[in-house]
Design a protein around this motif. Structure first.
Motif, short mmCIF file in Angstrom:
data_model
loop_
_atom_site.label_atom_id
_atom_site.label_comp_id
_atom_site.label_asym_id
_atom_site.label_seq_id
_atom_site.Cartn_x
_atom_site.Cartn_y
_atom_site.Cartn_z
N UNK A 1 -106.88 43.87 -18.59
CA UNK A 1 -107.48 43.81 -17.48
C UNK A 1 -108.32 42.66 -17.27
N UNK A 2 -108.35 42.05 -16.33
CA UNK A 2 -108.95 40.50 -16.03
C UNK A 2 -110.32 40.34 -16.32
N UNK A 3 -110.81 39.50 -17.21
CA UNK A 3 -112.19 39.63 -17.87
C UNK A 3 -112.56 40.27 -18.90
N UNK A 4 -111.54 41.29 -19.39
CA UNK A 4 -111.90 42.31 -20.36
C UNK A 4 -111.90 41.72 -21.79
N UNK A 5 -112.91 41.30 -21.97
CA UNK A 5 -113.16 40.41 -23.47
C UNK A 5 -113.10 41.30 -24.53
N UNK A 6 -113.52 42.36 -24.49
CA UNK A 6 -113.60 43.55 -25.52
C UNK A 6 -112.20 43.89 -26.01
N UNK A 7 -111.40 44.12 -24.88
CA UNK A 7 -109.86 44.24 -25.04
C UNK A 7 -109.14 43.38 -25.67
N UNK A 8 -109.43 42.09 -25.23
CA UNK A 8 -108.74 40.95 -25.71
C UNK A 8 -109.10 40.75 -27.33
N UNK A 9 -110.37 40.84 -27.49
CA UNK A 9 -110.87 40.69 -28.92
C UNK A 9 -110.28 41.59 -29.95
N UNK A 10 -110.20 42.95 -29.43
CA UNK A 10 -109.35 43.97 -30.13
C UNK A 10 -108.11 43.52 -30.40
N UNK A 11 -107.29 43.07 -29.42
CA UNK A 11 -105.71 42.85 -29.39
C UNK A 11 -105.69 41.80 -30.36
N UNK A 12 -106.44 40.46 -30.23
CA UNK A 12 -106.39 39.48 -31.38
C UNK A 12 -106.66 39.93 -32.82
N UNK A 13 -107.74 40.81 -32.84
CA UNK A 13 -107.85 41.14 -34.10
C UNK A 13 -106.76 42.20 -34.75
N UNK A 14 -106.13 42.85 -33.92
CA UNK A 14 -104.87 43.55 -34.36
C UNK A 14 -103.54 42.53 -34.95
N UNK A 15 -103.67 41.42 -33.89
CA UNK A 15 -102.56 40.51 -34.16
C UNK A 15 -102.85 39.87 -35.41
N UNK A 16 -104.00 39.33 -35.80
CA UNK A 16 -104.62 38.82 -36.96
C UNK A 16 -104.13 39.70 -38.08
N UNK A 17 -104.55 40.87 -38.10
CA UNK A 17 -104.38 41.90 -39.06
C UNK A 17 -102.51 41.87 -39.48
N UNK A 18 -101.78 41.87 -38.58
CA UNK A 18 -100.61 42.14 -38.78
C UNK A 18 -100.03 40.77 -39.33
N UNK A 19 -100.27 39.67 -38.97
CA UNK A 19 -100.01 38.29 -39.45
C UNK A 19 -100.51 38.25 -40.84
N UNK A 20 -101.62 38.63 -41.32
CA UNK A 20 -102.12 38.54 -42.50
C UNK A 20 -101.49 39.58 -43.67
N UNK A 21 -100.90 40.32 -43.18
CA UNK A 21 -100.04 41.24 -43.89
C UNK A 21 -99.47 40.79 -44.97
N UNK A 22 -99.08 39.74 -45.21
CA UNK A 22 -98.33 39.14 -46.43
C UNK A 22 -99.23 38.43 -47.34
N UNK A 23 -100.41 38.18 -46.82
CA UNK A 23 -101.48 37.63 -47.67
C UNK A 23 -101.63 36.13 -47.62
N UNK A 24 -101.02 35.38 -46.70
CA UNK A 24 -101.24 34.19 -46.43
C UNK A 24 -102.41 33.88 -45.36
#
Length: 73
Positions: A47-70
């Protein structure tokens, strides 16, 4: 005058680089994410301007990307 030379190290195999693309409007934001090692762009609508949802999505992406430890870029 702005100096455009970058002094940080280029992305290498020692870092996991996540690429993001945004399309923003008042009603909705579209987010495109390319994770390290993936050939497919994942697309999300927030949703436009939903910073909480954006932050949650980015945290999820970061978690997936960090799965290999780099470290993430």
């Amino acid at each position: 005058m702005i100096k455009l030379d970058r002094i940080d190290a280029p992305a290498t195999a020692e870092h996991a680089t996540v690429y993001l693309a945004f399309e923003l409007s008042k009603a909705k934001w579209k987010l495109g994410v390319l994770l390290p090692g993936s050939q497919k762009l994942s697309r999300y609508t927030i949703g436009g301007g939903d910073l909480v949802a954006l932050a949650a999505r980015l945290a999820d992406v970061r978690k997936k990307a960090a799965a290999d430890g780099r470290p993430i870029r």
